[in-house]
Design an enzyme around this catalytic site. Sequence first.
Site, mmCIF file in Angstrom:
data_model
loop_
_atom_site.group_PDB
_atom_site.id
_atom_site.type_symbol
_atom_site.label_atom_id
_atom_site.label_comp_id
_atom_site.label_asym_id
_atom_site.label_seq_id
_atom_site.Cartn_x
_atom_site.Cartn_y
_atom_site.Cartn_z
ATOM 1 N N ARG A 96 0.791 -1.220 0.000
ATOM 2 C CA ARG A 96 0.000 0.000 0.000
ATOM 3 C C ARG A 96 0.826 1.273 0.000
ATOM 4 N NH1 ARG A 96 -3.083 -3.958 1.658
ATOM 5 N NH2 ARG A 96 -1.129 -4.570 2.611
ATOM 6 N N THR A 97 1.834 1.335 0.853
ATOM 7 C CA THR A 97 2.585 2.589 0.962
ATOM 8 C C THR A 97 3.285 2.882 -0.373
ATOM 9 O OG1 THR A 97 2.884 2.155 3.303
ATOM 10 C CG2 THR A 97 4.276 3.859 2.340
ATOM 11 N N LYS B 4 25.946 -4.771 -3.396
ATOM 12 C CA LYS B 4 27.412 -4.710 -3.531
ATOM 13 C C LYS B 4 28.040 -4.068 -2.308
ATOM 14 C CE LYS B 4 27.081 -3.974 -8.541
ATOM 15 N NZ LYS B 4 27.311 -2.960 -9.562
ATOM 16 N N ARG C 156 11.630 3.754 2.849
ATOM 17 C CA ARG C 156 11.231 2.800 3.893
ATOM 18 C C ARG C 156 12.446 1.933 4.196
ATOM 19 N NH1 ARG C 156 6.037 -1.062 4.361
ATOM 20 N NH2 ARG C 156 5.201 0.977 4.903
ATOM 21 N N HIS D 167 5.781 5.860 11.377
ATOM 22 C CA HIS D 167 5.177 5.675 10.052
ATOM 23 C C HIS D 167 4.227 6.850 9.839
ATOM 24 C CE1 HIS D 167 3.789 3.967 6.445
ATOM 25 N NE2 HIS D 167 3.476 2.753 6.825
#
Length: 298
Positions: A47-48, A76, A97, A125
């Site tokens: 959703r986000t 890497k 995120r 959040h």
Amino acid sequence: MKDFSREEIDYVLDTAEKLEPVARGEKRSRLLDGKIVSLLFFEPSTRTRLSFEVAARRLGGQVLNLGSVEASSVMKGENLADTIRVISKYSDLIVLRHPLDGSARMAAEFTSVPLINGGDGSINHPTQTFLDLYTIRRESHLEGLKIAMAGDLKYGRTVHSLCHALSLYGAEMTFVSPPELRMPSEIVRVLRKQNIRVKETESLEEIIGDIDVLYMTRVQKERFPDPVEYEKVKNKLKVTGDLLKAAAPGLKVLHPLPRVNEISPDVDETPHACYFEQAFYGVPIRMALLALTIGVIE
Ligand code: NCD
């Protein structure tokens, strides 16, 4: 959320309301014409990530997606600071995120463009909180609100950010969880210091008749240091059609999603279920946040 005053939050909610017809595809907008939004997601998200993408596209903007971490130079050994330094040269805004607590605050030191926190570890959040507040304002009421937050209050970042924001509206809060997953005592202490009425209990039955909003959360399996501990608490709280028979007719059930089994499917058909509409409200809210943060509206 601590960066925002109540007036500023209300302003974001008002802006989202104006943009809602665009979010629904009923009106067109080119507010983000020529702008590029980068999505850097180092943790799973449906959703986000997608609602930020839809928000940018519906406003005429372009999206740059890091894609899977495995396919990027992070594999890497590139550190977050270098990734941010470079991506900020490719875009007008970054949404990040990341599983580490405080990662967004740290990344903000290295970016040359605005950076929005799309969830950092179990701490914050904020964009979820904006859409939660928007949902509560649209479907219930923010003034004089009685809310219960239930489930994983220890590791759930959505409830941590939400508590802080709702304290600005003087909400009455009940925290429902097994003892192992209680709201961090530091948060409870700060709320009480602000004269917020806070109650803690282990039982949904006890409080269901006395609240306007029930905010359910998933037990955050991925944040448990010990899987045995997760197994012990994973099925402790569940909202069912039966439980809701004792609820006020106007009670709204919210959930940031994804749900696992803390809300039974028979709740979906009741007038209490609000979580899918809530997920939609992420679009107008993220449109407002993008437009205000990039500065195309004031
Ligand atoms: C939440 C999250 O990522 O913290 N999901 C979301 O953004 N809607 C809640 C969760 O994962 O349980």
